[in-house]
Write a protein that holds these residues in place. Sequence first.
Motif, PDB file in Angstrom:
ATOM      1  N   ASP A  61      45.798  12.641 -36.286  1.00  0.00           N
ATOM      2  CA  ASP A  61      45.354  12.033 -37.587  1.00  0.00           C
ATOM      3  C   ASP A  61      44.978  10.605 -37.044  1.00  0.00           C
ATOM      4  OD1 ASP A  61      45.102  10.168 -39.795  1.00  0.00           O
ATOM      5  OD2 ASP A  61      46.485  11.350 -40.880  1.00  0.00           O
ATOM      6  N   PHE A  62      43.845  10.170 -36.875  1.00  0.00           N
ATOM      7  CA  PHE A  62      43.221   8.979 -36.436  1.00  0.00           C
ATOM      8  C   PHE A  62      43.591   7.837 -37.051  1.00  0.00           C
ATOM      9  CE2 PHE A  62      39.853   5.880 -35.782  1.00  0.00           C
ATOM     10  CZ  PHE A  62      40.018   5.784 -34.102  1.00  0.00           C
ATOM     11  N   GLU A  63      43.506   7.874 -38.353  1.00  0.00           N
ATOM     12  CA  GLU A  63      43.833   6.646 -39.385  1.00  0.00           C
ATOM     13  C   GLU A  63      45.324   6.470 -39.210  1.00  0.00           C
ATOM     14  OE1 GLU A  63      41.715   4.701 -41.051  1.00  0.00           O
ATOM     15  OE2 GLU A  63      40.197   5.987 -40.099  1.00  0.00           O
ATOM     16  N   TYR A  64      46.152   7.448 -38.903  1.00  0.00           N
ATOM     17  CA  TYR A  64      47.594   7.174 -39.048  1.00  0.00           C
ATOM     18  C   TYR A  64      47.886   6.598 -37.479  1.00  0.00           C
ATOM     19  CZ  TYR A  64      52.724   8.020 -39.017  1.00  0.00           C
ATOM     20  OH  TYR A  64      53.982   8.011 -39.151  1.00  0.00           O
ATOM     21  N   GLU A  65      47.046   6.971 -36.410  1.00  0.00           N
ATOM     22  CA  GLU A  65      47.370   6.480 -35.072  1.00  0.00           C
ATOM     23  C   GLU A  65      46.857   4.908 -34.959  1.00  0.00           C
ATOM     24  OE1 GLU A  65      48.065   6.153 -31.103  1.00  0.00           O
ATOM     25  OE2 GLU A  65      48.312   7.877 -32.099  1.00  0.00           O
ATOM     26  N   LEU A  66      45.888   4.811 -35.534  1.00  0.00           N
ATOM     27  CA  LEU A  66      45.285   3.365 -35.993  1.00  0.00           C
ATOM     28  C   LEU A  66      46.375   2.364 -36.417  1.00  0.00           C
ATOM     29  CD1 LEU A  66      41.582   3.267 -36.796  1.00  0.00           C
ATOM     30  CD2 LEU A  66      42.725   1.757 -35.035  1.00  0.00           C
ATOM     31  N   LYS A  67      46.775   2.924 -37.681  1.00  0.00           N
ATOM     32  CA  LYS A  67      48.057   1.971 -38.379  1.00  0.00           C
ATOM     33  C   LYS A  67      49.202   1.926 -37.500  1.00  0.00           C
ATOM     34  CE  LYS A  67      50.545   1.873 -42.629  1.00  0.00           C
ATOM     35  NZ  LYS A  67      50.831   2.672 -43.976  1.00  0.00           N
ATOM     36  N   LEU A  68      49.632   3.014 -36.857  1.00  0.00           N
ATOM     37  CA  LEU A  68      50.909   3.062 -35.812  1.00  0.00           C
ATOM     38  C   LEU A  68      50.779   2.042 -34.907  1.00  0.00           C
ATOM     39  CD1 LEU A  68      53.320   5.493 -34.776  1.00  0.00           C
ATOM     40  CD2 LEU A  68      51.906   4.437 -33.058  1.00  0.00           C
ATOM     41  N   GLN A  69      49.609   1.993 -34.216  1.00  0.00           N
ATOM     42  CA  GLN A  69      49.137   1.004 -32.965  1.00  0.00           C
ATOM     43  C   GLN A  69      49.105  -0.581 -33.741  1.00  0.00           C
ATOM     44  OE1 GLN A  69      49.292   1.722 -29.918  1.00  0.00           O
ATOM     45  NE2 GLN A  69      49.649   3.943 -30.259  1.00  0.00           N
ATOM     46  N   GLY A  70      48.580  -0.624 -34.903  1.00  0.00           N
ATOM     47  CA  GLY A  70      48.700  -1.845 -35.607  1.00  0.00           C
ATOM     48  C   GLY A  70      50.023  -2.544 -35.362  1.00  0.00           C
ATOM     49  N   VAL A  71      51.019  -1.481 -36.167  1.00  0.00           N
ATOM     50  CA  VAL A  71      52.416  -1.927 -36.603  1.00  0.00           C
ATOM     51  C   VAL A  71      52.988  -2.199 -35.088  1.00  0.00           C
ATOM     52  CG1 VAL A  71      54.563  -0.905 -36.991  1.00  0.00           C
ATOM     53  CG2 VAL A  71      52.647  -0.445 -38.502  1.00  0.00           C
ATOM     54  N   VAL A  72      52.744  -1.166 -33.945  1.00  0.00           N
ATOM     55  CA  VAL A  72      53.522  -1.834 -32.574  1.00  0.00           C
ATOM     56  C   VAL A  72      52.990  -3.092 -32.150  1.00  0.00           C
ATOM     57  CG1 VAL A  72      53.709  -0.814 -30.392  1.00  0.00           C
ATOM     58  CG2 VAL A  72      53.988   0.674 -32.577  1.00  0.00           C
ATOM     59  N   SER A  73      51.663  -3.509 -32.269  1.00  0.00           N
ATOM     60  CA  SER A  73      51.086  -4.460 -31.851  1.00  0.00           C
ATOM     61  C   SER A  73      51.764  -5.695 -32.539  1.00  0.00           C
ATOM     62  CB  SER A  73      49.646  -4.651 -31.825  1.00  0.00           C
ATOM     63  OG  SER A  73      48.955  -3.841 -31.135  1.00  0.00           O
ATOM     64  N   SER A  74      52.077  -5.623 -33.821  1.00  0.00           N
ATOM     65  CA  SER A  74      52.669  -6.839 -34.652  1.00  0.00           C
ATOM     66  C   SER A  74      53.956  -6.950 -34.054  1.00  0.00           C
ATOM     67  CB  SER A  74      52.499  -6.493 -36.157  1.00  0.00           C
ATOM     68  OG  SER A  74      51.216  -6.265 -36.693  1.00  0.00           O
ATOM     69  N   LEU A  75      54.932  -5.975 -34.080  1.00  0.00           N
ATOM     70  CA  LEU A  75      56.082  -5.920 -33.415  1.00  0.00           C
ATOM     71  C   LEU A  75      56.334  -6.555 -32.204  1.00  0.00           C
ATOM     72  CD1 LEU A  75      57.421  -2.332 -34.586  1.00  0.00           C
ATOM     73  CD2 LEU A  75      58.152  -4.417 -35.418  1.00  0.00           C
ATOM     74  N   ILE A  76      55.443  -6.361 -31.214  1.00  0.00           N
ATOM     75  CA  ILE A  76      55.287  -7.012 -29.938  1.00  0.00           C
ATOM     76  C   ILE A  76      55.039  -8.391 -30.267  1.00  0.00           C
ATOM     77  CG2 ILE A  76      54.100  -7.247 -27.830  1.00  0.00           C
ATOM     78  CD1 ILE A  76      53.706  -4.049 -27.946  1.00  0.00           C
ATOM     79  N   ARG A  77      54.034  -8.647 -30.816  1.00  0.00           N
ATOM     80  CA  ARG A  77      53.557 -10.149 -31.015  1.00  0.00           C
ATOM     81  C   ARG A  77      54.650 -10.952 -31.584  1.00  0.00           C
ATOM     82  NH1 ARG A  77      49.731  -9.287 -34.341  1.00  0.00           N
ATOM     83  NH2 ARG A  77      50.930  -9.735 -36.171  1.00  0.00           N
ATOM     84  N   ASP A  78      55.229 -10.384 -32.644  1.00  0.00           N
ATOM     85  CA  ASP A  78      56.369 -11.125 -33.484  1.00  0.00           C
ATOM     86  C   ASP A  78      57.897 -11.086 -32.858  1.00  0.00           C
ATOM     87  OD1 ASP A  78      54.457 -11.402 -35.275  1.00  0.00           O
ATOM     88  OD2 ASP A  78      55.241 -10.150 -36.818  1.00  0.00           O
ATOM     89  N   LYS A  79      57.879 -10.434 -31.469  1.00  0.00           N
ATOM     90  CA  LYS A  79      59.049 -10.328 -30.763  1.00  0.00           C
ATOM     91  C   LYS A  79      60.391  -9.711 -31.387  1.00  0.00           C
ATOM     92  CE  LYS A  79      57.229 -13.239 -27.685  1.00  0.00           C
ATOM     93  NZ  LYS A  79      55.709 -13.014 -27.637  1.00  0.00           N
ATOM     94  N   LEU A  80      59.821  -8.527 -31.919  1.00  0.00           N
ATOM     95  CA  LEU A  80      60.831  -7.799 -32.691  1.00  0.00           C
ATOM     96  C   LEU A  80      61.414  -6.470 -31.949  1.00  0.00           C
ATOM     97  CD1 LEU A  80      59.523  -8.135 -36.173  1.00  0.00           C
ATOM     98  CD2 LEU A  80      61.525  -9.333 -35.745  1.00  0.00           C
ATOM     99  N   ILE A  81      61.029  -6.459 -30.882  1.00  0.00           N
ATOM    100  CA  ILE A  81      61.060  -5.166 -30.000  1.00  0.00           C
ATOM    101  C   ILE A  81      61.382  -5.583 -28.384  1.00  0.00           C
ATOM    102  CG2 ILE A  81      60.412  -3.508 -31.641  1.00  0.00           C
ATOM    103  CD1 ILE A  81      57.932  -3.008 -29.610  1.00  0.00           C
ATOM    104  N   SER A  82      62.301  -4.814 -27.896  1.00  0.00           N
ATOM    105  CA  SER A  82      62.705  -5.177 -26.407  1.00  0.00           C
ATOM    106  C   SER A  82      61.643  -4.376 -25.645  1.00  0.00           C
ATOM    107  CB  SER A  82      64.047  -4.954 -26.213  1.00  0.00           C
ATOM    108  OG  SER A  82      64.764  -5.839 -27.165  1.00  0.00           O
ATOM    109  N   SER A  83      61.211  -3.153 -26.048  1.00  0.00           N
ATOM    110  CA  SER A  83      60.576  -2.157 -25.033  1.00  0.00           C
ATOM    111  C   SER A  83      60.016  -1.191 -26.029  1.00  0.00           C
ATOM    112  CB  SER A  83      61.552  -1.242 -24.259  1.00  0.00           C
ATOM    113  OG  SER A  83      62.259  -0.426 -25.206  1.00  0.00           O
ATOM    114  N   ALA A  84      58.803  -0.663 -25.540  1.00  0.00           N
ATOM    115  CA  ALA A  84      58.126   0.306 -26.423  1.00  0.00           C
ATOM    116  C   ALA A  84      57.562   1.272 -25.347  1.00  0.00           C
ATOM    117  CB  ALA A  84      56.787  -0.171 -26.995  1.00  0.00           C
ATOM    118  N   HIS A  85      57.478   2.668 -25.739  1.00  0.00           N
ATOM    119  CA  HIS A  85      56.979   3.805 -24.748  1.00  0.00           C
ATOM    120  C   HIS A  85      56.454   4.923 -25.772  1.00  0.00           C
ATOM    121  CE1 HIS A  85      56.315   6.592 -22.016  1.00  0.00           C
ATOM    122  NE2 HIS A  85      57.366   6.663 -21.167  1.00  0.00           N
ATOM    123  N   ASP A  86      55.254   5.302 -25.619  1.00  0.00           N
ATOM    124  CA  ASP A  86      54.650   6.411 -26.442  1.00  0.00           C
ATOM    125  C   ASP A  86      55.206   7.549 -25.863  1.00  0.00           C
ATOM    126  OD1 ASP A  86      53.278   6.016 -23.770  1.00  0.00           O
ATOM    127  OD2 ASP A  86      51.802   7.504 -24.614  1.00  0.00           O
TER     128      ASP A  86
END
Length: 187
Positions: A61-86
């Motif tokens: 689902d392309f729209e869901y993937e876009l939303k998920l990637q936006g969420v992960v980018s925000s989590l990284i930018r806001d320093k709320l996660i220590s690691s991320a792996h697809d």
Amino acid sequence: IPTPVVGMVGLIDEISNLMTIDFKRKGDMIFLIGRSDEDLSSSEYLSVMHLIEESAAPKFDFEYELKLQGVVSSLIRDKLISSAHDVSTGGLFVTLVESALPGKLGFDITSPAEIRNDAFLFGESQSRVVVSVSSEQETGFIDFMMEAEIHFSALGHVTKEELRIDDVSYGFISDYERMYELSLIHI
């Protein structure tokens, strides 16, 4: 069989926003962002364990993937996660091992009752990311995810070296490190 390959290059505006796949320390919580489907389509597991070479591609689902990637980018930018792996080739289990290997750490996770274990651990459902979260980040992470309105679930936590799923031991990270090194020799 021809295989499409995509190469990507991008710019990171802020070097402090670089994210790695490796778990950082024992005790960090492990979360899965995205939904797991009961689907083994086109997975390595289906190919290797059941010798089924051709099957439908996993649902995407392309729209869901876009939303998920936006969420992960925000989590990284806001320093709320220590690691991320697809989650990709090999499924969730391989993703967890790849995240544990660099720091010689382990994991203790619980699988959901509503999905078959083989599909949960080895299915290659699209749009899923494993993140680790320190205890200091956990409240902020959960608050952010509740606002983000995207699927997420707690899987478990990072351990010293042992790999445990549903209270069953699957050995130690050093065992998987040896297997990985041996597979490189035989390529």
